[in-house]
Write a protein that holds these residues in place. Sequence first.
Motif, PDB file in Angstrom:
ATOM      1  N   THR A   1      33.635   4.485   1.356  1.00 44.60           N
ATOM      2  CA  THR A   1      33.802   5.123   2.512  1.00 44.60           C
ATOM      3  C   THR A   1      33.044   6.514   2.329  1.00 44.60           C
ATOM      4  O   THR A   1      32.897   7.204   3.387  1.00 44.60           O
ATOM      5  CB  THR A   1      35.261   5.583   2.615  1.00 44.60           C
ATOM      6  OG1 THR A   1      35.682   5.924   1.166  1.00 44.60           O
ATOM      7  CG2 THR A   1      36.304   4.359   2.647  1.00 44.60           C
ATOM      8  N   ALA A   2      32.448   6.805   1.163  1.00 47.78           N
ATOM      9  CA  ALA A   2      31.757   7.791   1.106  1.00 47.78           C
ATOM     10  C   ALA A   2      30.788   7.593  -0.185  1.00 47.78           C
ATOM     11  O   ALA A   2      30.982   7.128  -1.178  1.00 47.78           O
ATOM     12  CB  ALA A   2      32.247   9.147   0.596  1.00 47.78           C
ATOM     13  N   VAL A   3      29.535   8.309  -0.188  1.00 46.72           N
ATOM     14  CA  VAL A   3      28.433   8.097  -1.310  1.00 46.72           C
ATOM     15  C   VAL A   3      27.922   9.455  -1.649  1.00 46.72           C
ATOM     16  O   VAL A   3      27.495  10.168  -0.520  1.00 46.72           O
ATOM     17  CB  VAL A   3      27.307   7.182  -0.728  1.00 46.72           C
ATOM     18  CG1 VAL A   3      26.196   7.110  -1.757  1.00 46.72           C
ATOM     19  CG2 VAL A   3      27.689   5.800  -0.263  1.00 46.72           C
ATOM     20  N   ASN A   4      28.117   9.914  -2.702  1.00 47.37           N
ATOM     21  CA  ASN A   4      27.446  10.998  -3.149  1.00 47.37           C
ATOM     22  C   ASN A   4      26.529  10.805  -4.256  1.00 47.37           C
ATOM     23  O   ASN A   4      26.780  10.303  -5.427  1.00 47.37           O
ATOM     24  CB  ASN A   4      28.417  11.966  -3.662  1.00 47.37           C
ATOM     25  CG  ASN A   4      29.453  12.461  -2.550  1.00 47.37           C
ATOM     26  OD1 ASN A   4      29.015  12.477  -1.577  1.00 47.37           O
ATOM     27  ND2 ASN A   4      30.727  12.705  -2.643  1.00 47.37           N
ATOM     28  N   THR A   5      25.386  11.475  -4.298  1.00 49.45           N
ATOM     29  CA  THR A   5      24.447  11.459  -5.682  1.00 49.45           C
ATOM     30  C   THR A   5      24.685  12.815  -6.375  1.00 49.45           C
ATOM     31  O   THR A   5      24.662  13.808  -5.856  1.00 49.45           O
ATOM     32  CB  THR A   5      23.059  11.351  -5.252  1.00 49.45           C
ATOM     33  OG1 THR A   5      22.943  10.324  -4.231  1.00 49.45           O
ATOM     34  CG2 THR A   5      22.102  11.124  -6.510  1.00 49.45           C
ATOM     35  N   ASN A   6      25.105  12.800  -7.838  1.00 46.15           N
ATOM     36  CA  ASN A   6      25.233  13.908  -8.579  1.00 46.15           C
ATOM     37  C   ASN A   6      23.802  14.377  -9.040  1.00 46.15           C
ATOM     38  O   ASN A   6      22.801  13.695  -8.814  1.00 46.15           O
ATOM     39  CB  ASN A   6      25.891  13.456  -9.886  1.00 46.15           C
ATOM     40  CG  ASN A   6      27.282  13.052  -9.492  1.00 46.15           C
ATOM     41  OD1 ASN A   6      27.736  13.231  -8.660  1.00 46.15           O
ATOM     42  ND2 ASN A   6      27.730  12.202 -10.478  1.00 46.15           N
ATOM     43  N   SER A   7      23.993  15.781  -9.763  1.00 48.10           N
ATOM     44  CA  SER A   7      22.742  16.350 -10.060  1.00 48.10           C
ATOM     45  C   SER A   7      22.054  15.439 -11.191  1.00 48.10           C
ATOM     46  O   SER A   7      20.689  15.539 -11.353  1.00 48.10           O
ATOM     47  CB  SER A   7      22.936  17.547 -10.663  1.00 48.10           C
ATOM     48  OG  SER A   7      23.942  17.715 -11.626  1.00 48.10           O
ATOM     49  N   ASP A   8      22.672  14.669 -11.810  1.00 55.74           N
ATOM     50  CA  ASP A   8      22.127  14.117 -12.878  1.00 55.74           C
ATOM     51  C   ASP A   8      21.402  12.586 -12.515  1.00 55.74           C
ATOM     52  O   ASP A   8      21.029  11.586 -13.083  1.00 55.74           O
ATOM     53  CB  ASP A   8      23.142  13.654 -14.022  1.00 55.74           C
ATOM     54  CG  ASP A   8      24.370  12.869 -13.871  1.00 55.74           C
ATOM     55  OD1 ASP A   8      24.728  12.824 -12.466  1.00 55.74           O
ATOM     56  OD2 ASP A   8      25.154  12.586 -14.686  1.00 55.74           O
ATOM     57  N   GLY A   9      21.562  12.207 -11.089  1.00 54.76           N
ATOM     58  CA  GLY A   9      21.152  11.086 -10.526  1.00 54.76           C
ATOM     59  C   GLY A   9      21.978   9.825 -10.478  1.00 54.76           C
ATOM     60  O   GLY A   9      21.900   8.807  -9.706  1.00 54.76           O
ATOM     61  N   ASN A  10      23.351  10.044 -11.043  1.00 53.43           N
ATOM     62  CA  ASN A  10      24.372   8.999 -10.899  1.00 53.43           C
ATOM     63  C   ASN A  10      25.030   8.922  -9.418  1.00 53.43           C
ATOM     64  O   ASN A  10      25.138  10.073  -8.803  1.00 53.43           O
ATOM     65  CB  ASN A  10      25.496   9.125 -11.725  1.00 53.43           C
ATOM     66  CG  ASN A  10      25.084   8.997 -13.107  1.00 53.43           C
ATOM     67  OD1 ASN A  10      24.213   8.028 -13.611  1.00 53.43           O
ATOM     68  ND2 ASN A  10      25.597   9.429 -14.146  1.00 53.43           N
ATOM     69  N   VAL A  11      25.351   7.742  -8.851  1.00 52.07           N
ATOM     70  CA  VAL A  11      25.892   7.668  -7.440  1.00 52.07           C
ATOM     71  C   VAL A  11      27.186   7.489  -7.554  1.00 52.07           C
ATOM     72  O   VAL A  11      27.629   6.782  -8.225  1.00 52.07           O
ATOM     73  CB  VAL A  11      24.975   6.369  -6.672  1.00 52.07           C
ATOM     74  CG1 VAL A  11      25.610   6.486  -5.432  1.00 52.07           C
ATOM     75  CG2 VAL A  11      23.691   6.717  -6.737  1.00 52.07           C
ATOM     76  N   GLU A  12      27.990   8.480  -7.211  1.00 54.13           N
ATOM     77  CA  GLU A  12      29.371   8.288  -6.960  1.00 54.13           C
ATOM     78  C   GLU A  12      29.991   7.810  -5.619  1.00 54.13           C
ATOM     79  O   GLU A  12      29.585   8.429  -4.694  1.00 54.13           O
ATOM     80  CB  GLU A  12      29.901   9.650  -7.322  1.00 54.13           C
ATOM     81  CG  GLU A  12      31.587   9.589  -7.677  1.00 54.13           C
ATOM     82  CD  GLU A  12      32.249  11.084  -8.020  1.00 54.13           C
ATOM     83  OE1 GLU A  12      32.507  11.710  -7.001  1.00 54.13           O
ATOM     84  OE2 GLU A  12      32.234  11.122  -9.253  1.00 54.13           O
ATOM     85  N   VAL A  13      30.753   6.958  -5.680  1.00 56.13           N
ATOM     86  CA  VAL A  13      31.182   6.271  -4.403  1.00 56.13           C
ATOM     87  C   VAL A  13      32.816   6.566  -4.228  1.00 56.13           C
ATOM     88  O   VAL A  13      33.505   6.464  -5.339  1.00 56.13           O
ATOM     89  CB  VAL A  13      31.066   4.647  -4.007  1.00 56.13           C
ATOM     90  CG1 VAL A  13      29.458   4.585  -4.049  1.00 56.13           C
ATOM     91  CG2 VAL A  13      31.477   4.092  -5.252  1.00 56.13           C
ATOM     92  N   THR A  14      33.415   6.650  -3.173  1.00 55.39           N
ATOM     93  CA  THR A  14      34.657   6.757  -2.820  1.00 55.39           C
ATOM     94  C   THR A  14      35.082   5.235  -2.087  1.00 55.39           C
ATOM     95  O   THR A  14      34.434   4.942  -1.165  1.00 55.39           O
ATOM     96  CB  THR A  14      35.205   7.579  -1.993  1.00 55.39           C
ATOM     97  OG1 THR A  14      34.798   8.969  -2.550  1.00 55.39           O
ATOM     98  CG2 THR A  14      36.588   7.832  -1.654  1.00 55.39           C
ATOM     99  N   LEU A  15      36.321   4.658  -2.621  1.00 53.09           N
ATOM    100  CA  LEU A  15      36.597   3.538  -2.452  1.00 53.09           C
ATOM    101  C   LEU A  15      37.759   3.209  -1.658  1.00 53.09           C
ATOM    102  O   LEU A  15      38.795   3.989  -2.192  1.00 53.09           O
ATOM    103  CB  LEU A  15      36.592   2.300  -3.700  1.00 53.09           C
ATOM    104  CG  LEU A  15      35.392   2.235  -4.180  1.00 53.09           C
ATOM    105  CD1 LEU A  15      35.358   1.408  -5.626  1.00 53.09           C
ATOM    106  CD2 LEU A  15      33.999   1.635  -3.556  1.00 53.09           C
TER     107      LEU A  15
END
Length: 119
Positions: free
Chosen positions: A75-89
């Motif tokens: 439902t959402a995709v965010n990229t952190n400052s360290d390059g990891n992709v965080e998703v909301t499921l």
Amino acid sequence: MKKIISLVMSLCLAVVLHANTAPLNSEIKIGTELKIGAASAANYQHLVLPRKNFIVKSGGLANYKSLKNLTVVVTAVNTNSDGNVEVTLKRKNSKKFFNSHSTIKANYTKAINAKELLK
């Protein structure tokens, strides 16, 4: 002439290196369906799950084993400052996780590598 050839070669190398890092970001989009796999250790390491006491206080059942083979939608995709992709499921069938939480979060890059999330 040698300078021009070396410049072209270094530009090609830079494009190839950039192309190898970009696909992980571009392959995950909102609406992508994923499946939750088995935990990589005793617990899920890269899925951000609520603690058992919060699930129970919200009136849910704290059963982490029920997540295995569950189909979820991004439902959402965010990229952190360290390059990891965080998703909301959220669950595909629109039910709540543990009968108490509508969404959970996951570190997509690490969860895919650990096979906690499957494509």
